[in-house]
Design an enzyme around this catalytic site. Sequence first.
Site, PDB file in Angstrom:
ATOM      1  N   GLU A   1      12.635  30.416 101.980  1.00 22.15           N
ATOM      2  CA  GLU A   1      13.061  31.172 103.159  1.00 22.15           C
ATOM      3  C   GLU A   1      12.079  30.789 104.251  1.00 22.15           C
ATOM      4  O   GLU A   1      10.903  31.150 104.187  1.00 22.15           O
ATOM      5  CB  GLU A   1      13.041  32.670 102.832  1.00 22.15           C
ATOM      6  CG  GLU A   1      13.941  33.473 103.725  1.00 22.15           C
ATOM      7  CD  GLU A   1      13.206  33.974 104.923  1.00 22.15           C
ATOM      8  OE1 GLU A   1      13.273  33.288 105.973  1.00 22.15           O
ATOM      9  OE2 GLU A   1      12.570  35.016 104.820  1.00 22.15           O
TER      10      GLU A   1
ATOM     11  N   GLU B   1       7.024  22.997 106.697  1.00 21.26           N
ATOM     12  CA  GLU B   1       6.136  21.899 106.262  1.00 21.26           C
ATOM     13  C   GLU B   1       5.484  22.236 104.917  1.00 21.26           C
ATOM     14  O   GLU B   1       5.239  21.346 104.101  1.00 21.26           O
ATOM     15  CB  GLU B   1       5.062  21.631 107.321  1.00 21.26           C
ATOM     16  CG  GLU B   1       5.637  20.895 108.523  1.00 21.26           C
ATOM     17  CD  GLU B   1       4.661  20.770 109.679  1.00 21.26           C
ATOM     18  OE1 GLU B   1       3.554  21.358 109.602  1.00 21.26           O
ATOM     19  OE2 GLU B   1       5.012  20.105 110.665  1.00 21.26           O
TER      20      GLU B   1
ATOM     21  N   GLY C   1       7.723  30.909 104.199  1.00 20.89           N
ATOM     22  CA  GLY C   1       6.666  30.430 105.093  1.00 20.89           C
ATOM     23  C   GLY C   1       7.180  29.282 105.941  1.00 20.89           C
ATOM     24  O   GLY C   1       8.365  29.220 106.270  1.00 20.89           O
TER      25      GLY C   1
ATOM     26  N   LYS D   1       1.338  34.879  94.694  1.00 18.75           N
ATOM     27  CA  LYS D   1       0.193  34.669  95.576  1.00 18.75           C
ATOM     28  C   LYS D   1       0.504  35.248  96.948  1.00 18.75           C
ATOM     29  O   LYS D   1       1.344  34.721  97.670  1.00 18.75           O
ATOM     30  CB  LYS D   1      -0.159  33.186  95.731  1.00 18.75           C
ATOM     31  CG  LYS D   1      -1.539  33.045  96.371  1.00 18.75           C
ATOM     32  CD  LYS D   1      -1.803  31.685  96.977  1.00 18.75           C
ATOM     33  CE  LYS D   1      -1.234  31.518  98.358  1.00 18.75           C
ATOM     34  NZ  LYS D   1      -1.873  32.382  99.390  1.00 18.75           N
TER      35      LYS D   1
ATOM     36  N   GLU E   1       9.367  26.776 116.768  1.00 15.12           N
ATOM     37  CA  GLU E   1       9.124  28.169 116.397  1.00 15.12           C
ATOM     38  C   GLU E   1       7.734  28.569 116.898  1.00 15.12           C
ATOM     39  O   GLU E   1       6.733  27.972 116.510  1.00 15.12           O
ATOM     40  CB  GLU E   1       9.198  28.319 114.873  1.00 15.12           C
ATOM     41  CG  GLU E   1       8.946  29.741 114.419  1.00 15.12           C
ATOM     42  CD  GLU E   1       9.104  29.926 112.916  1.00 15.12           C
ATOM     43  OE1 GLU E   1       8.407  29.255 112.143  1.00 15.12           O
ATOM     44  OE2 GLU E   1       9.950  30.752 112.520  1.00 15.12           O
TER      45      GLU E   1
ATOM     46  N   CYS F   1      10.749  35.482 111.040  1.00 13.20           N
ATOM     47  CA  CYS F   1      11.440  34.216 110.813  1.00 13.20           C
ATOM     48  C   CYS F   1      12.755  34.177 111.578  1.00 13.20           C
ATOM     49  O   CYS F   1      13.220  33.128 111.979  1.00 13.20           O
ATOM     50  CB  CYS F   1      11.681  34.025 109.331  1.00 13.20           C
ATOM     51  SG  CYS F   1      12.405  35.465 108.546  1.00 13.20           S
TER      52      CYS F   1
HETATM   53  P1  NAI Z   1       2.276  28.747 105.489  1.00 12.78           P
HETATM   54  O1  NAI Z   1       3.616  28.242 105.122  1.00 12.78           O
HETATM   55  O2  NAI Z   1       1.135  27.769 105.486  1.00 12.78           O
HETATM   56  O3  NAI Z   1       1.838  29.955 104.514  1.00 12.78           O
HETATM   57  C1  NAI Z   1       2.715  30.768 103.777  1.00 12.78           C
HETATM   58  C2  NAI Z   1       2.184  30.934 102.348  1.00 12.78           C
HETATM   59  O4  NAI Z   1       2.144  29.657 101.711  1.00 12.78           O
HETATM   60  C3  NAI Z   1       0.749  31.466 102.263  1.00 12.78           C
HETATM   61  O5  NAI Z   1       0.648  32.323 101.150  1.00 12.78           O
HETATM   62  C4  NAI Z   1      -0.063  30.208 102.055  1.00 12.78           C
HETATM   63  O6  NAI Z   1      -1.307  30.426 101.443  1.00 12.78           O
HETATM   64  C5  NAI Z   1       0.846  29.409 101.156  1.00 12.78           C
HETATM   65  N1  NAI Z   1       0.603  27.970 101.155  1.00 12.78           N
HETATM   66  C6  NAI Z   1       0.062  27.207 102.142  1.00 12.78           C
HETATM   67  N2  NAI Z   1       0.021  25.913 101.773  1.00 12.78           N
HETATM   68  C7  NAI Z   1       0.546  25.838 100.522  1.00 12.78           C
HETATM   69  C8  NAI Z   1       0.808  24.772  99.608  1.00 12.78           C
HETATM   70  N3  NAI Z   1       0.501  23.508  99.912  1.00 12.78           N
HETATM   71  N4  NAI Z   1       1.377  25.060  98.413  1.00 12.78           N
HETATM   72  C9  NAI Z   1       1.720  26.317  98.115  1.00 12.78           C
HETATM   73  N5  NAI Z   1       1.498  27.378  98.925  1.00 12.78           N
HETATM   74  C10 NAI Z   1       0.925  27.140 100.123  1.00 12.78           C
HETATM   75  O7  NAI Z   1       2.384  29.433 106.908  1.00 12.78           O
HETATM   76  P2  NAI Z   1       1.168  29.851 107.891  1.00 12.78           P
HETATM   77  O8  NAI Z   1       0.173  28.743 107.964  1.00 12.78           O
HETATM   78  O9  NAI Z   1       0.688  31.186 107.501  1.00 12.78           O
HETATM   79  O10 NAI Z   1       1.946  29.969 109.271  1.00 12.78           O
HETATM   80  C11 NAI Z   1       2.281  28.796 110.000  1.00 12.78           C
HETATM   81  C12 NAI Z   1       3.619  28.971 110.659  1.00 12.78           C
HETATM   82  O11 NAI Z   1       4.637  29.113 109.671  1.00 12.78           O
HETATM   83  C13 NAI Z   1       3.777  30.208 111.520  1.00 12.78           C
HETATM   84  O12 NAI Z   1       3.247  30.032 112.798  1.00 12.78           O
HETATM   85  C14 NAI Z   1       5.265  30.351 111.528  1.00 12.78           C
HETATM   86  O13 NAI Z   1       5.817  29.455 112.467  1.00 12.78           O
HETATM   87  C15 NAI Z   1       5.677  29.925 110.142  1.00 12.78           C
HETATM   88  N6  NAI Z   1       5.849  31.071 109.224  1.00 12.78           N
HETATM   89  C16 NAI Z   1       7.113  31.476 108.896  1.00 12.78           C
HETATM   90  C17 NAI Z   1       7.294  32.593 108.109  1.00 12.78           C
HETATM   91  C18 NAI Z   1       8.646  33.092 107.742  1.00 12.78           C
HETATM   92  O14 NAI Z   1       8.811  34.284 107.543  1.00 12.78           O
HETATM   93  N7  NAI Z   1       9.618  32.237 107.567  1.00 12.78           N
HETATM   94  C19 NAI Z   1       6.169  33.387 107.627  1.00 12.78           C
HETATM   95  C20 NAI Z   1       4.879  32.850 107.982  1.00 12.78           C
HETATM   96  C21 NAI Z   1       4.752  31.740 108.754  1.00 12.78           C
END
Ligand code: NAI
Length: 487
Positions: A259, A240, A237, A185, A390, A293
């Site tokens: 990660e 949380e 991601g 996804k 972050e 990240c």
């Molecule tokens: P997120 O963790 O919500 O999204 C990342 C992925 O997880 C997306 O594909 C999303 O649709 C999916 N997702 C969301 N909720 C889910 C669930 N309950 N079960 C399974 N999949 C789920 O991150 P978001 O909202 O895009 O960004 C929020 C913050 O997260 C950013 O401001 C940043 O601080 C951090 N982040 C860190 C990343 C990294 O590379 N470690 C990448 C993106 C965001």
Amino acid sequence: MASTKVAAPTIRQTNMLIGGKWQESLGGKRFPTVNPVNEKVIADVPDGNEADVDAAVKAARTAFESGPWNKMDARDRGRLMNKLADLMETNLDELAALETLDNGKPIRDSKTADLPLAIDCLRYYAGWADKLSGDTIPIRGNYFCYTRREPVGVAGQIIPWNFPILMAAWKWGPALAAGCTIVMKPAEQTPLTCLRMAELAQEAGIPDGVINVVTGYGQTGAAIVKHPGVDKIAFTGHYETAQKIMVDAAGTLKRLTFELGGKSPNVVFADADLDAAVAGAEFGLFFNQGQCCCAGSRLFVEQPIYDKFVDKLVARAKTRKLGDPFDPKTTQGPQVDSDQFQKIMSYIDKGKTEGAHCLTGGTRFGDEGFFIEPTVFANVTDNMSIARDEIFGPVLSVLPFKNADEIIERANSTYYGLAAAVWTRDVAKAHKFAASVRAGTVWVNCYDVFDAAAPFGGFKMSGMGRECGEIGLSNYTELKTVTMSLT
Ligand code: NAI
Ligand code: MG
């Protein structure tokens, strides 16, 4: 790179791929992906629901259990992966432009960083496909004992929007090499390049059902996590989200690799090559609009050079060129979406009210799109929100420090542990720091050096497991012990 503006790409694929077929959602819903430069809709893609996820998992299971993928000669699997890498190289300009359109990142970065790293990752893991060997184990008694490394099965892979192509390659590479099949996804903000990569995977001859892509929001991801037909989840991601995934995966005890984010310390000692450290501090934070990240978002500078360093850094931050990401001269594009823009602006406000000095930036750039001026805060203290959380944007906090003993404790005083860097000409100081900092990656006199062969991942709340390298492959295998009587 030529100075003329790069043309926007043609969008070829806006449906999702399940069992080799390009489909709408069974629920009939679609959702828009937005251009962060002008906030206009680029395209609509299917909003995958539970039934779509179920169909994708079934296709992946069938491809795993009765399809040719994991039973295929491993060298042929490697060849098909290399073919995909070759097709990505042939279509590099198109993929880079599509990435820039959907994410907003400068075309020069898409072309010279994201795409080459993704292609290299697929080639690196293609080379592993026929090198997964086990051990022979000398056990007690008259037995022959050996181990086999077998694919873990169907891998559910959920990726973010900051490096859409590269994250897809980091996930597909080891999974395909190990013989797993995939339900991916992509992030809701940036689904387009993953769909195009899946088209190229078909063109390369990777069999139907091996790579399935379901587009959608978080609930689509959650349906993958809960599905009993999925053996492993690889997620990148927010922590949380990883916490929710752990809960949702508990029912079926799936293998998990995460990660996650960071608040990485970038430490500059007074004996460092000053200009190199300034350049590293700028790149380490502002690259990819600060949406990394491993961003070096806590910049610690030793007191004797603090003022001089900050002056140079601010001057350098001011030279960043914001604007149209399709202009090859642009070095900073917009943030990915309105949520990220709001989050970053609220941290800038907090920094100001908590008493840090905003030396440059601190405001929106232009009046259209999600652009934010490169922002540098000085006189930041360890307890301020901008030094703890972050931010995931172009906001750099600079903190003074006194000496080597003090810095280790302060660098480690975070619940994150993804990356760290140290700038010094003193080899002993560098090694001592590298050994004492609680982080998965340590860069010495450099920043953001990535290679498909080098493991990457976090200590503490920055992750679980590692990606890249041989260990990244191990996460897609199960170890089987076979014991045979010799009597
Ligand atoms: P997120 O963790 O919500 O999204 C990342 C992925 O997880 C997306 O594909 C999303 O649709 C999916 N997702 C969301 N909720 C889910 C669930 N309950 N079960 C399974 N999949 C789920 O991150 P978001 O909202 O895009 O960004 C929020 C913050 O997260 C950013 O401001 C940043 O601080 C951090 N982040 C860190 C990343 C990294 O590379 N470690 C990448 C993106 C965001
Ligand atoms: Mg989210």
